[in-house]
Design an enzyme around this catalytic site. Structure first.
Site, short mmCIF file in Angstrom:
data_model
loop_
_atom_site.label_atom_id
_atom_site.label_comp_id
_atom_site.label_asym_id
_atom_site.label_seq_id
_atom_site.Cartn_x
_atom_site.Cartn_y
_atom_site.Cartn_z
N GLY A 120 0.79 -1.22 0.00
CA GLY A 120 0.00 0.00 0.00
C GLY A 120 0.82 1.27 0.00
O GLY A 120 0.28 2.38 -0.01
N LYS B 210 4.41 1.37 -4.30
CA LYS B 210 5.55 0.90 -5.09
C LYS B 210 5.19 0.66 -6.55
O LYS B 210 5.84 1.17 -7.46
CB LYS B 210 6.12 -0.40 -4.48
CG LYS B 210 6.57 -0.28 -3.06
CD LYS B 210 7.05 -1.62 -2.51
CE LYS B 210 5.96 -2.68 -2.51
NZ LYS B 210 4.80 -2.33 -1.66
N SER C 144 9.78 -6.76 -0.54
CA SER C 144 11.14 -7.19 -0.18
C SER C 144 11.49 -6.70 1.23
O SER C 144 12.32 -5.81 1.39
CB SER C 144 12.17 -6.70 -1.21
OG SER C 144 12.02 -5.35 -1.54
#
Length: 203
Positions: A38, A41, A109
């Site tokens: 959210g 990205k 990540s």
């Protein structure tokens, strides 16, 4: 990850990365967007790609959800599977770097160690970590996919930011305040960073 078969030998091609970059008339690089679910990205990565495409740069976005439909479709969301997910993406991004493209990856990540492993796969300067900084509260307010609500209700286990940690970058090449800034401002910030590094020319 070590080779399982000693009979596998690297083949050196005559068409090199440098020759591909010459043909494309620009340098290749990996833009690694990281942040909470959210944080924006994917939105930012695709918006940056759109601008670069309009400027006639060769690009490709590796998007977290899209990759899990194919390349990483066999993986779950345990810490081990998350690590393998990032390892695979890093290897693909490395290949695309050699192909001469500007590769944009949009993945949570969450672990610094995995992001650092991805960085170490490529030469210094070819990996630009872009931290999409956005407060958890803002990400939850957005909750486009309804994932935070499910995580809070215990329907999703090991959800980053709720029941699994997110380790924010300590020294990213670029921090973009996606929680407060307009998308257009964030795009310009990324493009200016690429210009400063001599990757693109905005004149």
């Amino acid at each position: 990850m070590p080779l399982k078969n000693s009979n596998v030998i690297w083949h050196h091609a005559t068409v090199t990365r440098a020759r591909r970059e010459d043909l494309n008339r620009h340098k290749s690089v990996i833009l690694w967007f990281t942040g909470l679910s959210g944080a924006g990205k994917s939105t930012l990565a695709h918006a940056v790609e759109e601008r670069l495409h309009q400027l006639e740069y060769r690009t490709f976005v590796l998007d977290g959800d899209n990759v899990r439909h194919g390349l990483c479709g066999d993986l779950g969301f345990s810490d081990q599977d998350r690590q393998e997910n990032i390892r695979r993406i890093a290897e693909v991004a490395k290949l695309m770097l050699e192909a001469g493209t500007i590769t944009l990856t949009a993945f949570i990540s969450p672990f610094r160690a995995e992001r650092n492993l991805a960085r170490k796969l490529v030469p210094h300067g070819d990996f630009i970590e872009i931290y999409c900084r956005c407060d958890l509260a803002v990400c939850e307010q957005r909750d486009v996919k309804g994932l935070y609500k499910k995580a809070r209700q215990g329907e999703i286990k090991q959800f980053t930011g709720i029941s699994s940690p997110y380790e924010a970058p300590e020294n990213p090449e670029l921090t973009v305040d996606t929680g407060a800034k307009a998308l257009s401002e964030c795009v310009e910030q990324v493009l200016n960073a690429l210009k400063e590094r001599g990757i693109i020319d905005l004149t």
